[in-house]
Scaffold this active site. Sequence first.
Site, PDB file in Angstrom:
ATOM      1  N   LYS A 164      32.090-109.464  11.272  1.00  0.00           N
ATOM      2  CA  LYS A 164      31.631-108.306  10.484  1.00  0.00           C
ATOM      3  C   LYS A 164      32.720-107.793   9.544  1.00  0.00           C
ATOM      4  O   LYS A 164      32.441-107.030   8.618  1.00  0.00           O
ATOM      5  CB  LYS A 164      31.141-107.208  11.417  1.00  0.00           C
ATOM      6  CG  LYS A 164      29.775-107.547  12.007  1.00  0.00           C
ATOM      7  CD  LYS A 164      29.175-106.416  12.790  1.00  0.00           C
ATOM      8  CE  LYS A 164      27.769-106.806  13.276  1.00  0.00           C
ATOM      9  NZ  LYS A 164      27.257-105.850  14.252  1.00  0.00           N
ATOM     10  N   HIS A 185      26.246-115.580  19.771  1.00  0.00           N
ATOM     11  CA  HIS A 185      25.860-114.457  20.643  1.00  0.00           C
ATOM     12  C   HIS A 185      24.533-113.818  20.232  1.00  0.00           C
ATOM     13  O   HIS A 185      24.001-112.972  20.934  1.00  0.00           O
ATOM     14  CB  HIS A 185      26.978-113.400  20.707  1.00  0.00           C
ATOM     15  CG  HIS A 185      27.246-112.658  19.441  1.00  0.00           C
ATOM     16  ND1 HIS A 185      27.982-113.194  18.418  1.00  0.00           N
ATOM     17  CD2 HIS A 185      26.877-111.422  19.021  1.00  0.00           C
ATOM     18  CE1 HIS A 185      28.066-112.324  17.426  1.00  0.00           C
ATOM     19  NE2 HIS A 185      27.395-111.232  17.766  1.00  0.00           N
ATOM     20  N   HIS A 186      23.963-114.223  19.065  1.00  0.00           N
ATOM     21  CA  HIS A 186      22.645-113.685  18.673  1.00  0.00           C
ATOM     22  C   HIS A 186      21.535-114.712  18.863  1.00  0.00           C
ATOM     23  O   HIS A 186      20.408-114.486  18.440  1.00  0.00           O
ATOM     24  CB  HIS A 186      22.678-113.206  17.215  1.00  0.00           C
ATOM     25  CG  HIS A 186      23.412-111.902  17.050  1.00  0.00           C
ATOM     26  ND1 HIS A 186      22.902-110.690  17.505  1.00  0.00           N
ATOM     27  CD2 HIS A 186      24.623-111.609  16.500  1.00  0.00           C
ATOM     28  CE1 HIS A 186      23.767-109.718  17.236  1.00  0.00           C
ATOM     29  NE2 HIS A 186      24.837-110.251  16.628  1.00  0.00           N
TER      30      HIS A 186
HETATM   31 FE   LIG Z   1      26.874-109.553  16.516  1.00  0.00          FE
END
Ligand SMILES: [Fe+2]
Length: 404
Positions: free
Chosen positions: A268, A319-320
Amino acid sequence: MTEDILSSFRKRFNYTGLILAGPYSKELKHNLSQAIVHLEALERIGSPIIPYIAAWRPDDEHIWYEYTGLRLHSLLGLKTTDLAEAFRANIITRCLYRNQKNPPAIDKIIRNRSQIDSMRNSMRRVAERSGAVEAVYKIEANNGPVWLKDLARIEIHNRDGVVLSYGSLIDVTKEMLLEEKLIEVQSELSFHKENLEFIVIERTKELRKAQLDVVSRLAHAAAYRDGETGAHIKRLSQYCGILGRSFGLSKKANWALFHAVPMHDVGKLGIDDSILRKPGPLSSNEFEIIKTHCQVGADLLGGSDSFLLTVAKTIALSHHERWDGSGYPQGLTEWQIPLASRITSICDVFDALTSKRPYKKAWDFEDAVSEVTRLRSIYFDPKLVDLFMENLPKIKKIFQTNTA
Ligand SMILES: [Fe+2]
Ligand SMILES: [Fe+2]
């Protein structure tokens, strides 16, 4: 003959000859005289063996020497009459050797002087029982230490109440000094080795600490940018640690999972603020951009030899993903999704639900648990959901302790 031996013995060594001159049987005196004649002959032909005959009474501590080879006197600088006392007083170390059968290995026991003093009698009893003595003595002689290897045969003369020890000594000073030197060098080497090992362990610890420090700062940087808190990261690690342990991960794997999981959203850092911090709902285009954080994170963490960063990269990338294949970025299903990511996924969603965000309230613990079970076999690995439920008391404790 006995008388001749006695007088020559007395002349040469100023020695009384306790048995030859004492109240002992003719037979004993005769045998002893014969033995002395043989031993003297042995010495005359230049044998390296130094013979001796020692004697004691079974009920008495006192040992005396009936005969000792001439070389022993020059070696130690002592008279026969002083030998017993010199042996008693000047033995520094006594090494007991027992020759074993096949292979002829040597079993060595080194005793210190106080041990020898306390076991002197029992050693003599053992010698009387076994009929033999094998030992190496270190004697402090006038010219420095002398090592003597002793092999003796024990004879018990019950009628005369005396025990005779027919012994052969070999001067092993050179060999033993060499052995002492070797032991000294070996102990010095092992000290250096231990020291090096200690330094390596300390350095490894320092490096690992530095690595964890950097990793933790990176995770915090990503969380901070996303408006997450340090508490989310801390809870996430602990939840994942519980599931990992319960699943049966090795200590090392669980350690890596615990420290890698905080970096799941590190990608991110590469997403524009206008999208990442947008207060309203995201357009589908913007959501596509958000989805890239998985690949960005994997790129940031990839390419390292470190086990920890390899696990972190795997988690960042997947992780998604969802059990039913509806996740991103690759749409993996079931066991295609790496275990570390399947564990992270449950714990991350659960913690997101129970956390307050600008756009939503924090869910109750029980509601979030129901949601996790509802998503069993949809988003999440069913086995891991079962383990999550089994460990609910531990999960709740972490939730309560780390939620402000
Ligand atoms: Fe994430
Ligand atoms: Fe998260």
